[in-house]
Structure formats: C-alpha cells, structure tokens
Design a protein around this motif. Sequence first.
Motif, PDB file in Angstrom:
ATOM      1  N   VAL A 333      37.746 -39.058-125.550  1.00 37.47           N
ATOM      2  CA  VAL A 333      38.099 -39.123-124.663  1.00 37.47           C
ATOM      3  C   VAL A 333      39.080 -39.791-124.061  1.00 37.47           C
ATOM      4  CG1 VAL A 333      36.956 -39.553-122.137  1.00 37.47           C
ATOM      5  CG2 VAL A 333      35.766 -38.951-123.532  1.00 37.47           C
ATOM      6  N   ALA A 334      39.901 -39.437-123.375  1.00 33.09           N
ATOM      7  CA  ALA A 334      41.525 -39.914-122.390  1.00 33.09           C
ATOM      8  C   ALA A 334      41.111 -39.899-121.309  1.00 33.09           C
ATOM      9  CB  ALA A 334      42.472 -38.756-122.682  1.00 33.09           C
ATOM     10  N   TYR A 335      42.068 -41.033-120.451  1.00 35.30           N
ATOM     11  CA  TYR A 335      42.393 -41.160-119.517  1.00 35.30           C
ATOM     12  C   TYR A 335      43.695 -41.343-119.034  1.00 35.30           C
ATOM     13  CZ  TYR A 335      42.650 -43.615-114.702  1.00 35.30           C
ATOM     14  OH  TYR A 335      42.881 -43.927-113.450  1.00 35.30           O
ATOM     15  N   VAL A 336      44.455 -41.009-118.286  1.00 33.58           N
ATOM     16  CA  VAL A 336      45.716 -41.012-117.892  1.00 33.58           C
ATOM     17  C   VAL A 336      46.149 -41.550-117.118  1.00 33.58           C
ATOM     18  CG1 VAL A 336      47.857 -39.893-117.354  1.00 33.58           C
ATOM     19  CG2 VAL A 336      46.360 -38.812-119.435  1.00 33.58           C
ATOM     20  N   GLY A 337      47.029 -42.742-116.853  1.00 36.52           N
ATOM     21  CA  GLY A 337      46.868 -43.231-115.819  1.00 36.52           C
ATOM     22  C   GLY A 337      47.755 -43.192-115.019  1.00 36.52           C
ATOM     23  N   GLY A 338      48.131 -43.396-113.523  1.00 40.26           N
ATOM     24  CA  GLY A 338      49.096 -42.943-112.296  1.00 40.26           C
ATOM     25  C   GLY A 338      48.811 -42.638-111.392  1.00 40.26           C
ATOM     26  N   GLY A 339      47.415 -42.250-111.638  1.00 39.33           N
ATOM     27  CA  GLY A 339      46.879 -41.296-110.471  1.00 39.33           C
ATOM     28  C   GLY A 339      45.935 -41.761-109.334  1.00 39.33           C
ATOM     29  N   PHE A 340      46.155 -43.299-109.354  1.00 42.05           N
ATOM     30  CA  PHE A 340      46.340 -44.477-108.483  1.00 42.05           C
ATOM     31  C   PHE A 340      47.385 -45.460-107.562  1.00 42.05           C
ATOM     32  CE2 PHE A 340      41.947 -44.153-109.890  1.00 42.05           C
ATOM     33  CZ  PHE A 340      41.118 -43.705-109.027  1.00 42.05           C
ATOM     34  N   ALA A 341      48.630 -44.981-108.683  1.00 36.24           N
ATOM     35  CA  ALA A 341      49.990 -45.531-108.202  1.00 36.24           C
ATOM     36  C   ALA A 341      50.797 -44.851-108.366  1.00 36.24           C
ATOM     37  CB  ALA A 341      49.600 -46.488-109.913  1.00 36.24           C
ATOM     38  N   THR A 342      52.321 -44.768-108.519  1.00 38.89           N
ATOM     39  CA  THR A 342      53.293 -44.342-108.343  1.00 38.89           C
ATOM     40  C   THR A 342      53.636 -42.901-108.853  1.00 38.89           C
ATOM     41  OG1 THR A 342      53.810 -44.505-110.350  1.00 38.89           O
ATOM     42  CG2 THR A 342      55.014 -46.301-108.294  1.00 38.89           C
ATOM     43  N   GLY A 343      52.928 -41.833-109.476  1.00 43.95           N
ATOM     44  CA  GLY A 343      52.662 -40.953-110.463  1.00 43.95           C
ATOM     45  C   GLY A 343      52.214 -40.760-111.133  1.00 43.95           C
ATOM     46  N   LEU A 344      50.904 -39.619-111.592  1.00 40.42           N
ATOM     47  CA  LEU A 344      50.109 -39.278-112.626  1.00 40.42           C
ATOM     48  C   LEU A 344      51.250 -39.312-113.900  1.00 40.42           C
ATOM     49  CD1 LEU A 344      47.726 -38.800-113.614  1.00 40.42           C
ATOM     50  CD2 LEU A 344      48.090 -36.167-113.440  1.00 40.42           C
ATOM     51  N   HIS A 345      51.219 -40.080-115.363  1.00 41.18           N
ATOM     52  CA  HIS A 345      51.834 -39.683-116.578  1.00 41.18           C
ATOM     53  C   HIS A 345      51.277 -38.448-117.107  1.00 41.18           C
ATOM     54  CE1 HIS A 345      53.716 -43.725-116.256  1.00 41.18           C
ATOM     55  NE2 HIS A 345      52.864 -43.770-115.831  1.00 41.18           N
ATOM     56  N   ASN A 346      52.422 -38.463-118.510  1.00 47.31           N
ATOM     57  CA  ASN A 346      51.882 -37.405-119.013  1.00 47.31           C
ATOM     58  C   ASN A 346      50.147 -37.158-119.616  1.00 47.31           C
ATOM     59  OD1 ASN A 346      51.716 -35.409-120.701  1.00 47.31           O
ATOM     60  ND2 ASN A 346      53.924 -35.878-121.558  1.00 47.31           N
ATOM     61  N   THR A 347      49.865 -35.966-118.921  1.00 43.73           N
ATOM     62  CA  THR A 347      48.365 -35.998-119.343  1.00 43.73           C
ATOM     63  C   THR A 347      48.331 -34.046-120.721  1.00 43.73           C
ATOM     64  OG1 THR A 347      48.740 -33.524-117.840  1.00 43.73           O
ATOM     65  CG2 THR A 347      47.392 -36.093-117.023  1.00 43.73           C
ATOM     66  N   LEU A 348      49.209 -34.382-120.871  1.00 47.34           N
ATOM     67  CA  LEU A 348      49.625 -32.853-121.936  1.00 47.34           C
ATOM     68  C   LEU A 348      49.447 -33.354-123.627  1.00 47.34           C
ATOM     69  CD1 LEU A 348      51.961 -30.338-121.011  1.00 47.34           C
ATOM     70  CD2 LEU A 348      49.469 -30.376-120.342  1.00 47.34           C
ATOM     71  N   GLU A 349      50.002 -35.243-123.615  1.00 46.30           N
ATOM     72  CA  GLU A 349      50.473 -35.649-125.027  1.00 46.30           C
ATOM     73  C   GLU A 349      48.608 -36.143-125.415  1.00 46.30           C
ATOM     74  OE1 GLU A 349      51.690 -38.897-124.335  1.00 46.30           O
ATOM     75  OE2 GLU A 349      54.248 -37.748-124.988  1.00 46.30           O
ATOM     76  N   PRO A 350      47.501 -36.225-124.666  1.00 46.38           N
ATOM     77  CA  PRO A 350      46.377 -35.860-125.309  1.00 46.38           C
ATOM     78  C   PRO A 350      45.717 -34.499-125.512  1.00 46.38           C
ATOM     79  CG  PRO A 350      45.960 -37.163-122.840  1.00 46.38           C
ATOM     80  CD  PRO A 350      47.673 -37.425-123.107  1.00 46.38           C
ATOM     81  N   ALA A 351      46.136 -33.911-124.210  1.00 40.74           N
ATOM     82  CA  ALA A 351      45.001 -32.532-124.401  1.00 40.74           C
ATOM     83  C   ALA A 351      44.880 -31.476-124.908  1.00 40.74           C
ATOM     84  CB  ALA A 351      45.750 -31.991-123.083  1.00 40.74           C
TER      85      ALA A 351
END
Length: 430
Positions: A333-351
């Motif tokens: 399972v991956a958690y991608v950061g940024g969704g609580f802060a300045t902007g969501l990071h790359n979700t495609l890399e884990p997906a």
Amino acid sequence: MTERPPNTERMYFSENNGLVYFIYNLLTVLVWPFLKIIGLFNAKIRLFVTGRQQVFQILETQIDLNDKVIWLHAASLGEYEQGLPILEQLKKEFPAFKILLTFFSPSGFEVKKNSAPADVITYLPLDSRANAERFVELVHPALAIFIKYEVWPNHLRALQKRGIPSLLVSALFLKRQIYFKWYGGFMRNSLQAFHHFFVQDKNAMDLLQSIHITNVTVSGDTRFDRVSEILKKNNRLDFMEAFKQDKICIVAGSTWPEDEKILVPYLNSAPKFLRFVIAPHTMKPSHMEKLIRAISKPVIKYSELGTTTLDGMDILIIDTIGMLTKIYSYADVAYVGGGFATGLHNTLEPAVYGIPVVIGPKYEGFKEAEELVARRGILPISDTTTFSNTMSRLLNDPSLRAKMGEINTRYIQKNQGATQGVMEHVRTIL
C-alpha cells in the motif's frame, strides 16, 4: 507544411494590454534586488538567485553560434518527469541537436543538474524583456518546448519575434486560471505566441477554444509514458529486500509534516507484521530528528544502514533523494503526501506498480488523482481516524488491495501514448 500559430502577423501584446505589459516588466526588474535580500535568510531563494547569476555564462560557454539547439523548459522536478519521455525521444531521433534543459525552481535544477540526459542544464532567467531577448539570442533554438503550466510572456515574445516555434506540452487548463477571467487579457494574449498546444483532456481544449485558440491537440499526459517505463527497469534494492522480508510493507512518499501528524499515531500502534517506509519531502536534519522522536517503534534512517543493522527495525526513513520510485515497487500500500499541505505529489509512480494508493483530502485540480478516486483505485482520507480505518480495510482484505491495484494498472495503460503524438508534430518542424 509547418503549422503556424494564429495571428502571427501581429505581436500578441496589443495596445489594450500595453499598460499591463509595462507593469509586468517593471515588476520583473524590481523583484530581483528583493530576492537577493531574501536569499540572505532563505536557502531555497539563495539557490534561486545564485543559480541565475551563472545562466548567461553557461550559455556562452556551452552553446556555439553554429549549434542546432532544442530547448525544453520545466518548472520543477515534477514537470521534468513529465517532459522526460520527450527529452529522451528527442535525444534518440535528433542526435545532431543539442538539448538545453531549463528549470524555474531549485527543487528541479539542484536535483537534476548533474544527471539529466540533456546536453546543457541551467535555470531559466527571470522573465524580464532584456533577459528573454539575451537568452533566446544566445540559445537560438530551432524549437522550444514548455511543460504543463509554463507560460512566460517575454520569452514567448522573443521566440515569436524570431519565428521560432514553441509548444506547450501536457498542458492542463482550468476555468479558475487567469486566462479565462475578464482581467486576464495580458496572459490570454501571451498564449497566442505558442505554435501548438498538446493538452491533457477535452476540457482544456474547450477552454482554449472559448478564447479563440484552436491550434490544439488532445494528446493526454506524458507522465503516463514516463511511469510506464519504470516497470521495464531493474527496481531491485538490496536494503529493501532485507527490510521487508515477508512482511506487508506500507510506503509513505513525499510526506510533509501535516501528513506525518496523521501517519505517526497509526504506525506507533500498528501490528508487528507491518513494515513502514517514510520518505519525507523535507530532509532537513532538524525535521528528521523531530520525526524520529515522535516514533515509538524501532526506526532507522537510510544513511545509517552502513553502521546499524536492519534486524528488528519496523520503520525505515529515507533521508536521501532519488530512490522513492524504486522503493514503491516493494509497497503493498502506498501513501502519497502533500494532500494535507501545499499540493499532492505524484500518485502515478506508486499506482503503476498495481497497488492501492491513499492520499490526503486536497486533491482537487490533480486530474489523475480525481479520476482514480472516482474509480476507487485511490482512497482519500481526512484525519487520523479515517486513515486508521482505511488501512485496516486494506490490510484485512487482500482482494480489495488486488482490485484497487488492477484499477490503477488499467488506468495507466489506457492513458499511454502522449509522447508519440507530440513527436509526430515535432518531426514536421525539425
């Protein structure tokens, strides 16, 4: 026949926008001394300033008058990854050309200045009229390619004056942007300088057509081509083999302090069969130490692996750059950061690895995240409780993890091919 942008008989700065253009140029001149002062106290701004002081010297040294040049510009690291499939294809198909790669942000330039496959790598000068004229004169590109959001009026003006084609690739336009506001005439007119637009979706094309721009192709997002290439590479990491072993592994990538406030309470009480990897976005030693103090389980930093054993460690903190893409290959399972802060990071890399992805609540405007949330390949959470509940569902239901992973895999496969469309157009120019 090579396509030309509409209205090339006139410059895109009309009389109605002359005052705005004057103010824009005045501000670009006035901001420079202020940035120098701020740079005395801010490391990132200091890099922003000092890096730009060397641009013209680099260009004069590394680009000759007789060189054939293709210029590719990316704002930062994310846009660089977006443009990389095109850069690599340009290198392959047009070996006689020098590739110039420019960045706006230190977070892109400082990471890739010694490793990108371009021939010359610099910052983009501030977009003053004098800088743009000098830059384009020194570079004399046969083609300029800008990635996603990068619209710099004076550089575009300098290119258009010389009849140099420019492309905006993987562009994403949203109704809230200045181009579509009543007061956005100056920036709206600057779009007229582009030779062609390659946009991510039909909505972007419709928005451009609403302001009478028709030289547009819906080609998709080149990031899908980029992440698909990841699967063809050797992603093995010996330390991850030793760390994960036969345990379930959760990888949290590009986390901000706001994300870590959600993650740490869960991992402190998580069952023993789990392994956690955290790759913080901020790698300042003070932040790393604060994060480690908040963790009550056995934890080790990547930089300590040479002196400390992994035996008995539940949590691994990655305090270096360049490894996250491969580390995701070990995630269940991956958690991608940024969704609580300045902007969501790359979700495609884990997906791309066919695993479930979890993100924070602020994902509006991130097209692939919006679409994968709608398809249920990505699950958004809003606080510690929803994160804990989401992780319990995923860990206790292997079939749910497999289903979400398959959704993500199919989505990425379906959206490949943007690079090919751009390159077909490039071949008509060069």
